[in-house]
Design an enzyme around this catalytic site. Structure first.
Site, PDB file in Angstrom:
ATOM      1  N   VAL A 410     -95.186 -59.349 -12.584  1.00  0.00           N
ATOM      2  CA  VAL A 410     -95.507 -58.591 -11.413  1.00  0.00           C
ATOM      3  C   VAL A 410     -96.873 -57.482 -11.637  1.00  0.00           C
ATOM      4  O   VAL A 410     -97.552 -57.650 -12.668  1.00  0.00           O
ATOM      5  CB  VAL A 410     -94.393 -57.700 -10.948  1.00  0.00           C
ATOM      6  CG1 VAL A 410     -93.413 -58.940 -10.673  1.00  0.00           C
ATOM      7  CG2 VAL A 410     -93.891 -56.776 -11.945  1.00  0.00           C
ATOM      8  N   GLU A 412     -99.302 -54.534 -12.707  1.00  0.00           N
ATOM      9  CA  GLU A 412     -99.038 -53.615 -14.047  1.00  0.00           C
ATOM     10  C   GLU A 412     -98.746 -52.124 -13.799  1.00  0.00           C
ATOM     11  O   GLU A 412     -99.770 -51.425 -13.795  1.00  0.00           O
ATOM     12  CB  GLU A 412    -100.772 -53.881 -14.535  1.00  0.00           C
ATOM     13  CG  GLU A 412    -100.793 -53.241 -15.909  1.00  0.00           C
ATOM     14  CD  GLU A 412    -100.293 -54.114 -17.204  1.00  0.00           C
ATOM     15  OE1 GLU A 412     -99.275 -54.819 -16.771  1.00  0.00           O
ATOM     16  OE2 GLU A 412    -100.619 -53.927 -18.221  1.00  0.00           O
ATOM     17  N   LYS A 417     -92.215 -52.517 -12.681  1.00  0.00           N
ATOM     18  CA  LYS A 417     -91.754 -53.521 -13.878  1.00  0.00           C
ATOM     19  C   LYS A 417     -90.371 -53.094 -14.004  1.00  0.00           C
ATOM     20  O   LYS A 417     -89.377 -53.969 -14.311  1.00  0.00           O
ATOM     21  CB  LYS A 417     -92.578 -53.378 -14.987  1.00  0.00           C
ATOM     22  CG  LYS A 417     -93.920 -54.141 -14.851  1.00  0.00           C
ATOM     23  CD  LYS A 417     -94.504 -54.570 -16.378  1.00  0.00           C
ATOM     24  CE  LYS A 417     -96.012 -55.044 -15.939  1.00  0.00           C
ATOM     25  NZ  LYS A 417     -96.305 -56.314 -15.434  1.00  0.00           N
ATOM     26  N   SER A 439    -100.464 -56.764 -19.923  1.00  0.00           N
ATOM     27  CA  SER A 439    -101.437 -56.716 -21.044  1.00  0.00           C
ATOM     28  C   SER A 439    -101.598 -55.302 -21.538  1.00  0.00           C
ATOM     29  O   SER A 439    -102.532 -55.316 -22.453  1.00  0.00           O
ATOM     30  CB  SER A 439    -102.723 -57.192 -20.362  1.00  0.00           C
ATOM     31  OG  SER A 439    -102.698 -56.944 -18.692  1.00  0.00           O
ATOM     32  N   HIS A 460     -97.290 -62.404 -23.980  1.00  0.00           N
ATOM     33  CA  HIS A 460     -98.580 -62.129 -23.391  1.00  0.00           C
ATOM     34  C   HIS A 460     -99.391 -63.357 -23.315  1.00  0.00           C
ATOM     35  O   HIS A 460    -100.187 -63.846 -24.277  1.00  0.00           O
ATOM     36  CB  HIS A 460     -99.221 -60.842 -24.159  1.00  0.00           C
ATOM     37  CG  HIS A 460    -100.672 -60.530 -23.747  1.00  0.00           C
ATOM     38  ND1 HIS A 460    -101.671 -60.211 -24.362  1.00  0.00           N
ATOM     39  CD2 HIS A 460    -101.212 -60.594 -22.232  1.00  0.00           C
ATOM     40  CE1 HIS A 460    -102.818 -59.829 -23.425  1.00  0.00           C
ATOM     41  NE2 HIS A 460    -102.419 -60.009 -22.242  1.00  0.00           N
ATOM     42  N   ASN A 510    -106.355 -57.530 -27.074  1.00  0.00           N
ATOM     43  CA  ASN A 510    -107.057 -56.737 -26.205  1.00  0.00           C
ATOM     44  C   ASN A 510    -107.542 -55.478 -27.216  1.00  0.00           C
ATOM     45  O   ASN A 510    -108.455 -54.693 -27.073  1.00  0.00           O
ATOM     46  CB  ASN A 510    -106.280 -56.279 -25.082  1.00  0.00           C
ATOM     47  CG  ASN A 510    -105.963 -57.200 -23.923  1.00  0.00           C
ATOM     48  OD1 ASN A 510    -107.006 -58.054 -24.058  1.00  0.00           O
ATOM     49  ND2 ASN A 510    -104.903 -57.170 -23.301  1.00  0.00           N
TER      50      ASN A 510
HETATM   51  P1  NAD Z   1    -101.641 -60.553  -9.603  1.00  0.00           P
HETATM   52  O1  NAD Z   1    -101.931 -59.344  -8.754  1.00  0.00           O
HETATM   53  O2  NAD Z   1    -102.281 -61.832  -9.265  1.00  0.00           O
HETATM   54  O3  NAD Z   1     -99.980 -60.905  -9.367  1.00  0.00           O
HETATM   55  C1  NAD Z   1     -98.927 -60.015  -9.425  1.00  0.00           C
HETATM   56  C2  NAD Z   1     -97.869 -60.703  -8.201  1.00  0.00           C
HETATM   57  O4  NAD Z   1     -96.558 -60.175  -8.426  1.00  0.00           O
HETATM   58  C3  NAD Z   1     -98.140 -60.775  -7.011  1.00  0.00           C
HETATM   59  O5  NAD Z   1     -98.061 -61.992  -6.259  1.00  0.00           O
HETATM   60  C4  NAD Z   1     -97.231 -59.993  -6.213  1.00  0.00           C
HETATM   61  O6  NAD Z   1     -96.739 -60.150  -4.842  1.00  0.00           O
HETATM   62  C5  NAD Z   1     -96.050 -59.912  -7.108  1.00  0.00           C
HETATM   63  N1  NAD Z   1     -95.256 -58.708  -7.344  1.00  0.00           N
HETATM   64  C6  NAD Z   1     -95.254 -57.479  -7.197  1.00  0.00           C
HETATM   65  N2  NAD Z   1     -94.424 -56.586  -7.270  1.00  0.00           N
HETATM   66  C7  NAD Z   1     -93.147 -57.644  -7.187  1.00  0.00           C
HETATM   67  C8  NAD Z   1     -92.026 -57.291  -7.258  1.00  0.00           C
HETATM   68  N3  NAD Z   1     -91.306 -56.174  -7.086  1.00  0.00           N
HETATM   69  N4  NAD Z   1     -91.011 -58.663  -7.156  1.00  0.00           N
HETATM   70  C9  NAD Z   1     -91.580 -59.877  -7.212  1.00  0.00           C
HETATM   71  N5  NAD Z   1     -93.007 -60.008  -7.273  1.00  0.00           N
HETATM   72  C10 NAD Z   1     -93.742 -58.912  -7.202  1.00  0.00           C
HETATM   73  O7  NAD Z   1    -101.372 -60.019 -11.089  1.00  0.00           O
HETATM   74  P2  NAD Z   1    -101.685 -60.980 -12.251  1.00  0.00           P
HETATM   75  O8  NAD Z   1    -103.040 -60.706 -12.623  1.00  0.00           O
HETATM   76  O9  NAD Z   1    -101.107 -62.229 -12.244  1.00  0.00           O
HETATM   77  O10 NAD Z   1    -101.010 -60.037 -13.424  1.00  0.00           O
HETATM   78  C11 NAD Z   1     -99.413 -59.916 -13.503  1.00  0.00           C
HETATM   79  C12 NAD Z   1     -99.168 -59.361 -14.807  1.00  0.00           C
HETATM   80  O11 NAD Z   1     -99.885 -60.022 -15.980  1.00  0.00           O
HETATM   81  C13 NAD Z   1     -99.894 -57.842 -15.077  1.00  0.00           C
HETATM   82  O12 NAD Z   1     -98.551 -57.143 -15.885  1.00  0.00           O
HETATM   83  C14 NAD Z   1    -100.892 -57.960 -15.974  1.00  0.00           C
HETATM   84  O13 NAD Z   1    -101.212 -57.207 -16.584  1.00  0.00           O
HETATM   85  C15 NAD Z   1    -100.524 -59.084 -16.649  1.00  0.00           C
HETATM   86  N6  NAD Z   1    -101.660 -59.958 -17.305  1.00  0.00           N
HETATM   87  C16 NAD Z   1    -102.889 -60.356 -16.588  1.00  0.00           C
HETATM   88  C17 NAD Z   1    -104.005 -60.995 -16.957  1.00  0.00           C
HETATM   89  C18 NAD Z   1    -105.149 -61.200 -16.465  1.00  0.00           C
HETATM   90  O14 NAD Z   1    -105.927 -61.467 -16.657  1.00  0.00           O
HETATM   91  N7  NAD Z   1    -104.956 -61.087 -14.863  1.00  0.00           N
HETATM   92  C19 NAD Z   1    -103.682 -61.540 -18.494  1.00  0.00           C
HETATM   93  C20 NAD Z   1    -102.605 -61.215 -19.421  1.00  0.00           C
HETATM   94  C21 NAD Z   1    -101.672 -60.371 -18.623  1.00  0.00           C
END
Ligand code: NAD
Length: 729
Positions: A410, A412, A417, A439, A460, A510
């Site tokens: 979800v 960040e 979380k 991340s 991750h 990272n």
């Molecule tokens: P994103 O914004 O594309 O997706 C997040 C999703 O979580 C959304 O669909 C949102 O509706 C949903 N969400 C939010 N709150 C919620 C809740 N309470 N219950 C259920 N769903 C909920 O974000 P992302 O890029 O997919 O990143 C998600 C996680 O992965 C973050 O922690 C981010 O740091 C990590 N991450 C991201 C990347 C990247 O490159 N984008 C890489 C590694 C890790």
């Protein structure tokens, strides 16, 4: 132990079966080569034998050369390598000539290869020496010469034979890119001769052997008047090919991969001389490449160590923890990708988001990836239906009942979380492991929201999940061994490569990549020509310059990370100069590729056009510019010193993970074998000398870590001190 056995049937067909005992895949060893040679001598000498069939007793033909052979040959130095390779050439050439009279080209025995499945490396070079190659119609089989991917090139005649069979241009994707094909594409591409129904494979090959004539046995290059397809170097068409290929190779490799250049030289020089001399030239270039430390390091990191990690080198000794039912919370970019790769690997997935629409969008992402697979003929409609049926998209946490692993992806935000953690724990049993894909947020902190911190872990993924093969597993302070084993077994199921690290800000990948980006931006602030920064990075083998990288990952994400880091570090925060540049870009709306504006300029379709000219106004280029090596040292040391500190701090516990993680996670100069391999290559004393000079000129961030200084004093190497068990190929 026998790798090759021979039987002769009533029709006089001698079948030589390759079946290495106690291995699921055949690999060629020196002893195996000797057995093949002996079997071939016996078959050629036996007047009762009319034709010879080489096949496999396993479902595949062969995976390639046993890399220990390369290590053994290398131990003897250049002459030993050259002699070893020439001995292999002699065996394969004997197969190719098959006892025929060298003048009349008559009287040889036909020899066919029948490949039931995958045939890679020497597993294709051997068939290429035969007179006809049959392959079973097995769409899962991979056929090709992947050597270039680990820093060497096909050195058992594959380079010379393929270039002469297809011409340099047509052979280029197979030789220079390591392209692998299924049998039908291999036939269409000209790698093999016939694709046959699996149960008719041997019968068809025997039929051909019994009908073959003298002319069928003569390779084009052994026949009079042979001309290389597409033209030899001094033919006008050949001239175009070789000049173009040379430029292309240099453009793609930036000159840092010795194997690609050596391969091209072997093809070019080989094309000017008779076949047997060409083999000798190939052997010399192959020796040259094997003597280069880059090939040792690449094979060690990208093959030996990668495989060891995939097989669970650092897995706690527990029973199988394979995932049966997976929950994924958050169906955004990452969650949707995780759901897709898991369902693709046969795992049942419950994909949850805050709204049904968002959950469905996540499932639709999997559908669009499967559709792309169908368009490229890699996925069948049945497979698509099967995979999609495994993903149920919902908002209902009760659907998580029975999950043995839940991955949270979800927003960040620690608060969001924590809420999700509580909800997941209420919906799952005590045996369920909860993983976060954060991340940047430390795992130990997030685990405070859990009632079972021993079952809480970081998994991750990197973006895009379906393409990036590294998964970083992070142990929080209280994470227990079952959670680690579960995460590792999950990564094995989805066929990715894991590294396991301890918890710290930014974990491992990272932690190293951020200083690389920051160093690039810092140089722009100092007035270093941005093109020099970007090109210096590429010329040292980084896939993307730091400015392009931050454009790709987005500048607002960089700003967010910078603000959070500054808040956590207070006065010790070292990157104020970087932030001046970064924040100004964000304030101007230049958020990177996604905004069609960043350090680079983009056209309306999002195509990168070049560095943004406005950079020069915002950060005037200084009259005096650093030399290329200094810029490269700054960019490389920004990363490798962080890797050394991660080892020093106990975040990394295995340098193999540091090297493999660096290459797969962020593309750290693959030719080097990774940060630790590179430091070993230049030597720790030299590394400290460079650090001292950089620290004097640019500040304490380049100060050599205590560990490195101590190692330099004793002229120690990382691999001999921290991974002496690893056999450098
Ligand atoms: P994103 O914004 O594309 O997706 C997040 C999703 O979580 C959304 O669909 C949102 O509706 C949903 N969400 C939010 N709150 C919620 C809740 N309470 N219950 C259920 N769903 C909920 O974000 P992302 O890029 O997919 O990143 C998600 C996680 O992965 C973050 O922690 C981010 O740091 C990590 N991450 C991201 C990347 C990247 O490159 N984008 C890489 C590694 C890790």
């Amino acid at each position: 132990m026998t790798d090759f056995t021979m039987t002769t049937d009533a029709d006089g067909i001698a079948t030589i079966t390759w079946d290495v005992p106690a291995k699921s895949m055949n690999v060629m060893s020196l002893a195996g080569f000797a057995e093949l040679d002996a079997a071939m001598d016996a078959a050629l000498a036996d007047p009762g034998v009319k034709g010879i069939l080489i096949t496999s007793g396993k479902k595949d033909f062969a995976g390639g050369m046993d890399l220990n052979v390369i290590a053994e040959m290398r131990a003897g130095g250049a002459q030993a390598i050259f002699d070893g390779v020439m001995a292999m050439h002699a065996v394969l050439r004997k197969i190719e000539r098959a006892g025929m009279d060298p003048k009349t080209l008559k009287g040889g025995k036909p020899i066919a290869a029948a490949l039931p499945g995958t045939a890679l490396g020497i597993g294709l070079e051997l068939p290429l020496a035969c007179h006809r190659i049959f392959a079973a119609d097995n769409p899962k089989a991979k056929i090709g010469l992947p050597e270039i991917m680990v820093g060497i090139f096909p050195g058992a005649g594959g380079t010379t034979r393929l270039a002469r069979k297809m011409g340099a241009m047509m052979a280029a994707p197979y030789l220079l890119e390591g392209k692998l094909s299924d049998p039908k594409s291999a036939k269409a591409g000209g790698l093999i001769d016939e694709v046959v129904a699996p149960d008719a494979l041997l019968a068809r090959a025997k039929e051909w052997l019994l009908a073959a004539t003298d002319a069928d046995l003569v390779k084009p290059w052994d026949a009079k008047g042979y001309k290389m397809p597409g033209g030899a170097p001094y033919h006008p068409a050949g001239f175009m090919t070789f000049v173009g290929a040379s430029a292309m190779v240099l453009g793609k490799t930036m000159g840092v991969y010795p194997a690609a250049k050596a391969l091209l030289s072997a093809v070019y020089e080989g094309a000017l001389v008779p076949f047997d001399t060409a083999l000798k030239i190939e052997a010399r270039w192959f020796t040259h490449v094997l003597m280069n430390p880059s090939s040792t390091a690449m094979i060690r990191s990208l093959f030996i160590n990668k495989e060891a990690l995939e097989k669970g080198a650092n897995r706690p000794a527990l029973t199988d923890q394979s995932v049966q039912k997976l929950g994924v919370i958050g169906a955004g970019m990452m969650g949707a990708g995780i759901a897709y790769v898991s369902a693709n690997a046969g795992i049942q997935v419950v994909l949850i988001d805050a709204t049904q629409e968002a959950a469905d969008r996540g499932r639709a992402h999997a559908e669009s990836l499967l559709d792309k697979g169908i368009a490229r003929r890699k996925v069948t409609p049945e497979k698509k239906a099967e995979v999609l049926a495994r993903i149920s998209a919902t908002t209902d946490y009760a659907a998580l009942a029975g999950c043995d692993l839940v991955v949270e992806a979800v927003f960040e935000d620690p608060k969001v979380k924590a809420e999700v953690t509580a909800k997941v724990e209420a919906a799952t049993g005590p045996g369920c492991i909860l993983a976060t894909n954060t991340s940047t947020l430390p795992i130990t902190g997030l685990a405070r929201a859990s009632t079972r911190p021993e079952a809480f872990i970081g998994i991750h993924f990197f973006s895009p999940v379906d393409k990036m093969n590294l998964v970083e597993i992070i142990r929080g302070k209280q994470t227990g061994p079952t959670a680690v084993a579960k995460a590792l077994d999950f990564v094995r199921q989805i066929r990715k490569t894991p590294i396991v690290v301890n918890d710290a800000r930014f974990f491992f990948a990272n932690r190293c990549i951020i200083p690389y980006i920051n160093e690039g931006i810092r140089m722009v602030a100092e007035g270093v020509e941005p093109a020099l920064v970007e090109n210096a990075a590429k010329l040292v083998g980084m896939p993307l310059g730091p400015l392009q990288l931050v454009d790709e990952t987005s500048i607002d994400l960089g700003v967010k990370i910078a603000k959070a880091t500054r808040a956590a570090m207070g006065d010790a925060y070292p990157d104020g100069a970087v932030d001046t540049v970064l924040f100004a870009m964000a304030d101007a709306g230049r958020l990177g590729k996604k905004a069609n504006a960043g350090f680079y300029a983009y056209d309306a379709q999002g195509k990168r056009e070049g560095l943004w000219p406005g950079l020069a106004t915002a950060h005037p280029v200084a009259a005096s510019q650093p030399d290329l090596t200094e810029v490269q040292h700054r960019l490389l040391f920004a990363q490798v010193l962080e890797a050394v500190r991660a080892l020093e701090d106990g975040v990394l516990t295995d340098i193999r993970e540091g090297d493999v993680g660096a290459i797969l996670g962020w593309g750290f100069a693959p030719w080097s074998g990774g940060p630790f391999s590179w430091l070993d290559m230049i030597g720790t004393p030299r590394a400290v000398e460079i650090c001292d000079a950089l620290a004097a000129a640019h500040g304490p961030r380049f100060a050599a870590p205590t560990l490195l200084r101590e190692m330099a004093a004793g002229n120690q190497q990382f691999y001999s001190r921290f991974a002496p068990q690893v056999n450098a190929a």
